[in-house]
Design a protein around this motif. Sequence first.
Motif, PDB file in Angstrom:
ATOM      1  N   MET A  68      -7.856  14.017  -0.353  1.00 10.80           N
ATOM      2  CA  MET A  68      -6.775  12.919  -0.387  1.00 10.80           C
ATOM      3  C   MET A  68      -5.444  14.269  -0.352  1.00 10.80           C
ATOM      4  O   MET A  68      -5.669  15.238  -0.761  1.00 10.80           O
ATOM      5  N   ARG A 124       8.589  -2.144  -5.279  1.00 15.31           N
ATOM      6  CA  ARG A 124       7.719  -2.142  -6.606  1.00 15.31           C
ATOM      7  C   ARG A 124       9.163  -2.336  -7.626  1.00 15.31           C
ATOM      8  O   ARG A 124      10.108  -1.639  -7.302  1.00 15.31           O
ATOM      9  N   VAL A 182      -2.422  -0.741  -2.227  1.00 12.43           N
ATOM     10  CA  VAL A 182      -1.959  -0.233  -3.394  1.00 12.43           C
ATOM     11  C   VAL A 182      -0.994  -1.177  -4.395  1.00 12.43           C
ATOM     12  O   VAL A 182       0.246  -1.646  -3.876  1.00 12.43           O
ATOM     13  N   LYS A 223      -0.281  -1.123  -7.505  1.00  8.91           N
ATOM     14  CA  LYS A 223       0.441  -0.478  -8.858  1.00  8.91           C
ATOM     15  C   LYS A 223       1.884  -1.368  -8.883  1.00  8.91           C
ATOM     16  O   LYS A 223       2.353  -1.579  -7.839  1.00  8.91           O
ATOM     17  N   MET A 270      -0.790  14.193   0.156  1.00  6.79           N
ATOM     18  CA  MET A 270       0.542  13.471   0.439  1.00  6.79           C
ATOM     19  C   MET A 270       1.282  14.225   0.992  1.00  6.79           C
ATOM     20  O   MET A 270       1.343  15.742   0.840  1.00  6.79           O
ATOM     21  N   ILE A 299      -5.556   6.476  -8.149  1.00  7.64           N
ATOM     22  CA  ILE A 299      -4.750   7.239  -7.143  1.00  7.64           C
ATOM     23  C   ILE A 299      -3.826   7.895  -7.884  1.00  7.64           C
ATOM     24  O   ILE A 299      -3.028   8.631  -7.480  1.00  7.64           O
ATOM     25  N   ARG A 342      -3.454   4.625   2.292  1.00 13.72           N
ATOM     26  CA  ARG A 342      -3.175   3.865   0.985  1.00 13.72           C
ATOM     27  C   ARG A 342      -1.694   3.155   1.106  1.00 13.72           C
ATOM     28  O   ARG A 342      -0.745   4.062   1.035  1.00 13.72           O
ATOM     29  N   ILE A 343      -1.646   1.957   1.111  1.00 16.79           N
ATOM     30  CA  ILE A 343      -0.393   1.160   1.582  1.00 16.79           C
ATOM     31  C   ILE A 343      -0.232   0.127   0.491  1.00 16.79           C
ATOM     32  O   ILE A 343      -0.975  -0.657   0.114  1.00 16.79           O
ATOM     33  N   GLY A 344       1.148   0.621  -0.131  1.00 17.57           N
ATOM     34  CA  GLY A 344       1.664  -0.448  -0.952  1.00 17.57           C
ATOM     35  C   GLY A 344       2.708  -1.232  -0.445  1.00 17.57           C
ATOM     36  O   GLY A 344       2.673  -2.508  -0.208  1.00 17.57           O
ATOM     37  N   THR A 345       3.938  -0.669  -0.175  1.00 17.79           N
ATOM     38  CA  THR A 345       5.236  -1.266  -0.124  1.00 17.79           C
ATOM     39  C   THR A 345       4.934  -2.079   1.159  1.00 17.79           C
ATOM     40  O   THR A 345       5.517  -3.479   1.046  1.00 17.79           O
ATOM     41  N   MET A 400       0.530   6.535   3.901  1.00 19.30           N
ATOM     42  CA  MET A 400       1.245   5.725   2.957  1.00 19.30           C
ATOM     43  C   MET A 400       2.106   4.825   3.865  1.00 19.30           C
ATOM     44  O   MET A 400       2.187   4.754   5.143  1.00 19.30           O
ATOM     45  N   SER A 401       2.956   3.765   3.323  1.00 14.66           N
ATOM     46  CA  SER A 401       3.667   2.878   4.069  1.00 14.66           C
ATOM     47  C   SER A 401       4.434   3.366   5.285  1.00 14.66           C
ATOM     48  O   SER A 401       4.626   3.146   6.203  1.00 14.66           O
TER      49      SER A 401
HETATM   50  C1  LIG Z   1       2.124   4.556  -4.613  1.00 16.82           C
HETATM   51  C2  LIG Z   1       1.171   5.280  -3.939  1.00 16.82           C
HETATM   52  C3  LIG Z   1       1.035   4.972  -2.529  1.00 16.82           C
HETATM   53  C4  LIG Z   1       1.527   3.962  -1.659  1.00 16.82           C
HETATM   54  O1  LIG Z   1       2.985   4.061  -1.602  1.00 16.82           O
HETATM   55  P1  LIG Z   1       3.780   2.944  -0.556  1.00 16.82           P
HETATM   56  O2  LIG Z   1       4.910   3.897  -0.134  1.00 16.82           O
HETATM   57  O3  LIG Z   1       4.402   1.695  -1.289  1.00 16.82           O
HETATM   58  O4  LIG Z   1       2.716   2.750   0.694  1.00 16.82           O
HETATM   59  C5  LIG Z   1      -0.141   5.850  -1.915  1.00 16.82           C
HETATM   60  N1  LIG Z   1      -0.607   6.930  -2.539  1.00 16.82           N
HETATM   61  C6  LIG Z   1      -0.302   7.171  -3.928  1.00 16.82           C
HETATM   62  C7  LIG Z   1      -0.854   8.344  -4.319  1.00 16.82           C
HETATM   63  C8  LIG Z   1       0.624   6.352  -4.514  1.00 16.82           C
HETATM   64  O5  LIG Z   1       1.002   6.888  -5.905  1.00 16.82           O
END
Ligand SMILES: *Cc1c(COP(=O)(O)O)cnc(C)c1O
Length: 228
Positions: free
Chosen positions: A148, A216, A22, A24, A150, A66, A207-210, A191-192
């Motif tokens: 999907m 961010r 991820v 963004k 959360m 996403i 879905r991994i960002g941080t 996620m993270s």
């Molecule tokens: C930002 C986001 C993520 C990633 O989140 P992290 O905590 O940074 O891994 C995953 N899914 C969705 C829908 C997001 O908006």
Amino acid sequence: MIETNLENLLAELPSDVKLVAVSKYHPIQDILTAYQAGQRRFAESRPQEFEAKAVQLPQDIEWHFIGHLQTNKLKMVLPFAYMVQSVDSERLLSAIDRWACGNGRKVRVLLELHVAAEESKQGFTEEEVLDILFRAESYRGIIFCGLMGMATNTDDMDTVAADFGRIRAYFDYLKDLFQELDEFRELSIGMSSDWKTALESGSTMVRIGTAIFGERVPVLRPLIQDSI
Ligand SMILES: *Cc1c(COP(=O)(O)O)cnc(C)c1O
């Protein structure tokens, strides 16, 4: 940093679980670093940023959307999206379908299921998902690829595990009921902060960002650079 983060994550993810990075709010350079380390699957949550990055970055990136998608922004997203993971209303689904049919395309989607405690989170109820899938054939431009979800935003992993467990149970039920939808096989949870818990609940896509790119920083740095 990014390379090491990716390497560590991939070492822990089962090989059949897809890693969606991820990106963004992170600059093009960081995405390229991950790309050069071999990552090909990225996700963005804002239409303008998604479009700007997709046109600048290598064409073999598999882009996932996403974020919340308004029907007047479809043209920024759908030409580049491998998959839209965040379909959260019938109105959006119908608009995507119309775009797809009008453009001779098929769009892969995940239906976002609402399971978290927060009312504010997006998503369908279980009944709404069921109702849509019974009419799946009428959406000629849509490929239904799974769910999907959360979890509730909490440190309490029991609550998170309970949320994921509910999504998983419903996903299994739907797969069994709609066996003719042969692409309906992705469960995008994790996620993270909670991907390990998600794996225990049968996630097929995290879905991994941080944990890859770091924190961010929403505004301060330019998102899009002039050239790559
Ligand atoms: C930002 C986001 C993520 C990633 O989140 P992290 O905590 O940074 O891994 C995953 N899914 C969705 C829908 C997001 O908006």
